[in-house]
Enzyme design. Structure first.
Site, PDB file in Angstrom:
ATOM      1  N   SER A 283       0.823  -1.210   0.000  1.00 31.62           N
ATOM      2  CA  SER A 283       0.000   0.000   0.000  1.00 31.62           C
ATOM      3  C   SER A 283       0.856   1.258   0.000  1.00 31.62           C
ATOM      4  O   SER A 283       1.912   1.306   0.642  1.00 31.62           O
ATOM      5  CB  SER A 283      -0.907  -0.002   1.237  1.00 31.62           C
ATOM      6  OG  SER A 283      -1.568   1.242   1.388  1.00 31.62           O
TER       7      SER A 283
ATOM      8  N   TYR B 264      -1.852   5.869  -5.613  1.00 32.18           N
ATOM      9  CA  TYR B 264      -2.865   6.912  -5.758  1.00 32.18           C
ATOM     10  C   TYR B 264      -2.277   8.055  -6.585  1.00 32.18           C
ATOM     11  O   TYR B 264      -1.053   8.217  -6.657  1.00 32.18           O
ATOM     12  CB  TYR B 264      -3.286   7.468  -4.398  1.00 32.18           C
ATOM     13  CG  TYR B 264      -4.103   6.519  -3.551  1.00 32.18           C
ATOM     14  CD1 TYR B 264      -5.460   6.329  -3.801  1.00 32.18           C
ATOM     15  CD2 TYR B 264      -3.524   5.830  -2.494  1.00 32.18           C
ATOM     16  CE1 TYR B 264      -6.216   5.459  -3.017  1.00 32.18           C
ATOM     17  CE2 TYR B 264      -4.264   4.966  -1.703  1.00 32.18           C
ATOM     18  CZ  TYR B 264      -5.611   4.783  -1.979  1.00 32.18           C
ATOM     19  OH  TYR B 264      -6.357   3.932  -1.204  1.00 32.18           O
TER      20      TYR B 264
ATOM     21  N   THR C 119      -5.289   2.744  -7.937  1.00 29.25           N
ATOM     22  CA  THR C 119      -6.571   2.692  -7.238  1.00 29.25           C
ATOM     23  C   THR C 119      -7.405   3.896  -7.658  1.00 29.25           C
ATOM     24  O   THR C 119      -6.995   5.043  -7.484  1.00 29.25           O
ATOM     25  CB  THR C 119      -6.355   2.688  -5.717  1.00 29.25           C
ATOM     26  OG1 THR C 119      -5.615   1.512  -5.386  1.00 29.25           O
ATOM     27  CG2 THR C 119      -7.672   2.668  -4.971  1.00 29.25           C
TER      28      THR C 119
ATOM     29  N   ARG D  21     -16.471   6.853   7.029  1.00 29.79           N
ATOM     30  CA  ARG D  21     -16.363   5.707   7.937  1.00 29.79           C
ATOM     31  C   ARG D  21     -16.691   6.206   9.337  1.00 29.79           C
ATOM     32  O   ARG D  21     -15.886   6.856  10.002  1.00 29.79           O
ATOM     33  CB  ARG D  21     -14.960   5.104   7.836  1.00 29.79           C
ATOM     34  CG  ARG D  21     -14.672   4.650   6.391  1.00 29.79           C
ATOM     35  CD  ARG D  21     -13.201   4.580   6.065  1.00 29.79           C
ATOM     36  NE  ARG D  21     -13.014   4.533   4.611  1.00 29.79           N
ATOM     37  CZ  ARG D  21     -11.841   4.573   4.013  1.00 29.79           C
ATOM     38  NH1 ARG D  21     -10.733   4.656   4.738  1.00 29.79           N
ATOM     39  NH2 ARG D  21     -11.754   4.536   2.694  1.00 29.79           N
TER      40      ARG D  21
ATOM     41  N   LYS E 143      -7.470  -0.854 -10.120  1.00 31.35           N
ATOM     42  CA  LYS E 143      -8.208  -1.418  -8.989  1.00 31.35           C
ATOM     43  C   LYS E 143      -9.397  -0.518  -8.662  1.00 31.35           C
ATOM     44  O   LYS E 143      -9.225   0.679  -8.413  1.00 31.35           O
ATOM     45  CB  LYS E 143      -7.284  -1.531  -7.766  1.00 31.35           C
ATOM     46  CG  LYS E 143      -7.957  -2.033  -6.499  1.00 31.35           C
ATOM     47  CD  LYS E 143      -6.935  -2.108  -5.375  1.00 31.35           C
ATOM     48  CE  LYS E 143      -7.525  -2.631  -4.087  1.00 31.35           C
ATOM     49  NZ  LYS E 143      -8.511  -1.714  -3.472  1.00 31.35           N
TER      50      LYS E 143
ATOM     51  N   HIS F  84     -13.232  -1.524  -2.631  1.00 28.95           N
ATOM     52  CA  HIS F  84     -12.414  -1.007  -1.536  1.00 28.95           C
ATOM     53  C   HIS F  84     -12.845  -1.599  -0.192  1.00 28.95           C
ATOM     54  O   HIS F  84     -12.822  -0.930   0.844  1.00 28.95           O
ATOM     55  CB  HIS F  84     -12.497   0.525  -1.483  1.00 28.95           C
ATOM     56  CG  HIS F  84     -11.195   1.191  -1.129  1.00 28.95           C
ATOM     57  ND1 HIS F  84     -10.350   1.698  -2.077  1.00 28.95           N
ATOM     58  CD2 HIS F  84     -10.601   1.447   0.067  1.00 28.95           C
ATOM     59  CE1 HIS F  84      -9.305   2.236  -1.484  1.00 28.95           C
ATOM     60  NE2 HIS F  84      -9.420   2.093  -0.180  1.00 28.95           N
TER      61      HIS F  84
ATOM     62  N   GLY G  61     -14.248  -9.866   0.555  1.00 25.46           N
ATOM     63  CA  GLY G  61     -15.141 -10.908   1.040  1.00 25.46           C
ATOM     64  C   GLY G  61     -14.592 -12.314   1.046  1.00 25.46           C
ATOM     65  O   GLY G  61     -15.290 -13.239   1.459  1.00 25.46           O
TER      66      GLY G  61
ATOM     67  N   ARG H  45     -13.084 -15.374   2.460  1.00 19.77           N
ATOM     68  CA  ARG H  45     -12.854 -15.858   3.818  1.00 19.77           C
ATOM     69  C   ARG H  45     -12.564 -17.361   3.874  1.00 19.77           C
ATOM     70  O   ARG H  45     -12.117 -17.847   4.912  1.00 19.77           O
ATOM     71  CB  ARG H  45     -14.067 -15.557   4.714  1.00 19.77           C
ATOM     72  CG  ARG H  45     -14.370 -14.075   4.906  1.00 19.77           C
ATOM     73  CD  ARG H  45     -13.269 -13.375   5.671  1.00 19.77           C
ATOM     74  NE  ARG H  45     -13.581 -11.973   5.902  1.00 19.77           N
ATOM     75  CZ  ARG H  45     -13.219 -10.975   5.091  1.00 19.77           C
ATOM     76  NH1 ARG H  45     -12.508 -11.237   3.989  1.00 19.77           N
ATOM     77  NH2 ARG H  45     -13.525  -9.725   5.379  1.00 19.77           N
TER      78      ARG H  45
END
Length: 418
Positions: free
Chosen positions: A168, A192, A218, A227, A289, A313, A346, A348
Site C-alpha cells: 500500500s 494513488y 486505485t 467511515r 483497482k 475497496h 469478502g 474468507r
C-alpha cells in the site's frame, strides 16, 4: 481476552513463564514506550504472556486457530478499539462491506465426481509469473498498527509462500524496507494520484528501481468514504507511526490530517487520461483497482492496461454498490480474456476462492484477513492465514472434481434462486 479487569495478568504466569516474561521485556519496551499516551495497538504484555506460556507448556496454551474467522475473533479481542474499528470499517451503513461476504453464500457449487483427484496442483500465474496458489495480499494500510514489524512481516510471509503482495501507498514501512525484507518476493505497488503529480511520479520511480513488478492504480477514491467509527474515534496514527513512503515530504501545517497525510492531497480530478500519463512515466504494467461495471472494464481495455482488480475497496467507499463477486461475471464477459481480471473483497474460505475462479477471476486478494494474521503472530500469522486458505482451496477444488486451476470453469457454480 486477558485484561486487568478480568482479574488475570502477570501474576497468572507459571514461575518459569514469569522468569521468561521478565527477561523478554526489553524486546517490547521500545514499542511500549513509543505508544505511551495512545491506546496500545496490540496489548503486547497479553500477547507476550500467551506466547511464553505456549512455549513453556504452561496452562494458558491457546486454542488452535483453524479458519480465518478464528483469526478475526483473535484480532478483535487483542487490538485496541480504535485500531479494530479502523480495519473493520465500512462506509456509511456498511451494506456493501457486509454484502461482500453474504454474496458468496448465495453461490452454490456443482461438484463433479469420479475424476481421479489423487494428484492436485494449485499453482497459477499472474502477469506471467508463477505463484503457489491464486490468493495474494491486497493493499491495506498501516500494518504497524497490528504488529510492530508491520509490512516487513507481511512481505516476508508472502515471499515464504510464493504469492503476490500488493504494498500500500499508506504503509507504515517504506518501500525500501519492504523490498529489503523480502528481496525475492513478488511485489506490486498500489498507487494513488495526488494533486502534486511529482509525489506520484517520484514513488513510481522508487518502486520501479526496487524491483516491484506492477503498479496497481486505485481509482475509487476521489474522496475518502465516510467511515463513521473513525469519525467517532477521532482516528489518527499514533505519534510513533508515519506513512513512511512520504516521511519528511509534507511540512508541518495547520491543515488537518486524513489517514496520516494532509487532507485534500488526493486528486479528485483524476480521469482516464491519467492512465496514459502513468503509462508514459513507467515501464511497469498498469493494473486498475476499483472497477465494478462492464462499461469501465471496456474503457480499461481500450486504455491499454494489463489487468483489472474488481474491487469496492472492501466496502469502505461507496455504500450501496455491488458485492465484488456479483460484479465479476459482467466484467469477465466484457473483457473476454484480453487482459487478466482479479478480485478482492469478502474472501474468507477456500471455497470462496474456488467460486471466484469459477466465475472468471485469475487470482483473488485478501485484505482484512492478512491484518488479522499480523495481529496474531506477525509474519507467522500471515503465513498461517495464507496456508489455511491454500489448504481449504485445494480441498474444495478436488472435492469439486478439479485437479488443477485450469479445470475450474463456470460450469462449477450456480447462483442461488433465492
Amino acid at each position: 481476552m486477558w485484561n486487568e479487569a478480568s482479574g488475570a495478568g502477570i501474576a497468572s504466569l507459571t514461575p518459569r513463564c514469569h522468569r521468561r516474561y521478565e527477561s523478554s521485556q526489553t524486546h517490547f519496551q521500545v514499542g511500549i514506550e513509543e505508544a505511551k499516551g495512545y491506546e496500545s495497538v496490540v496489548r503486547r504484555e497479553d500477547l507476550l504472556r500467551m506466547n511464553i506460556c505456549n512455549q513453556e507448556g504452561g496452562h494458558c496454551a491457546e486454542m488452535p486457530l483453524v479458519c480465518l474467522t478464528d483469526f478475526e475473533q483473535y484480532a478483535k479481542e487483542h487490538l485496541s478499539k480504535a485500531t479494530w474499528d479502523y480495519y473493520a470499517a465500512g462506509a456509511d451503513e456498511c451494506c456493501t462491506r457486509d454484502d461482500n461476504l453474504l454474496a458468496y453464500k448465495r453461490i452454490r457449487l456443482r461438484p463433479r465426481i469420479l475424476r481421479d483427484v489423487s494428484v492436485s496442483d494449485t499453482r497459477t500465474t499472474v502477469q506471467g509469473t508463477e505463484i503457489s496458489f491464486p490468493v495474494g495480499i491486497a493493499p491495506t494500510a498501516f500494518h504497524c498498527l497490528a504488529w510492530h514489524e508491520g509490512e516487513v512481516a507481511t512481505a516476508r510471509a508472502t515471499e515464504a509462500v510464493n504469492t503476490c503482495y500488493i504494498a500500500s501507498t499508506y504503509s507504515t514501512c517504506s518501500v525500501e524496507e519492504i523490498a529489503a525484507a523480502a528481496p525475492n518476493g513478488y511485489r506490486w505497488f498500489q498507487l494513488y494520484v495526488y494533486r502534486d503529480r511529482k509525489l506520484s511520479e517520484q514513488i513510481v520511480h522508487r518502486v520501479e528501481a526496487l524491483g516491484f513488478k506492477a503498479l496497481v492504480l486505485t481509482v475509487d477514491v476521489p474522496y475518502t468514504g465516510k467511515r463513521r467509527n473513525d469519525i467517532r474515534n477521532h482516528f489518527k496514527l499514533p505519534p510513533h507511526l508515519k506513512v513512511k513512503n512520504f516521511d519528511g515530504v509534507f511540512q508541518e501545517t495547520a491543515v488537518p490530517e486524513e489517514y496520516g497525510i494532509p487532507a485534500n492531497t488526493l486528486d479528485p480530478s483524476i480521469s482516464w487520461k491519467d492512465v496514459y500519463w502513468l503509462q508514459s512515466i513507467t515501464r511497469l504494467p498498469v493494473i486498475i483497482k476499483g472497477i465494478l461495471t462492464k462499461e469501465d472494464a471496456e474503457l480499461a481495455v481500450e486504455h491499454g492496461v494489463q489487468g483489472i482488480i474488481v474491487s469496492n475497496h472492501g466496502g469502505r467507499q461507496l455504500d450501496g454498490g455491488p458485492a465484488t463477486i456479483d460484479a465479476l461475471s459482467e466484467i469477465v464477459d466484457t473483457v473476454q480474456g484480453r487482459i487478466e481480471v482479479y478480485l478482492d473483497g469478502g474472501i474468507r474460505t477456500g471455497s470462496d476462492v474456488l467460486k471466484a475462479l469459477a466465475l472468471g477471476a485469475k487470482c483473488v486478494f485478501i485484505g482484512r484477513p492478512a491484518v488479522w494474521g499480523l495481529a496474531y503472530k506477525g509474519e507467522e500469522g500471515v503465513r498461517d492465514v495464507l496456508q489455511i486458505l491454500n489448504d481449504e482451496f485445494r480441498l474444495s477444488m478436488v472435492l469439486s472434481g478439479c485437479r488443477n486451476v485450469s479445470e475450474i470453469n463456470r460450469n462449477l457454480v450456480q447462483a442461488s434462486k433465492l
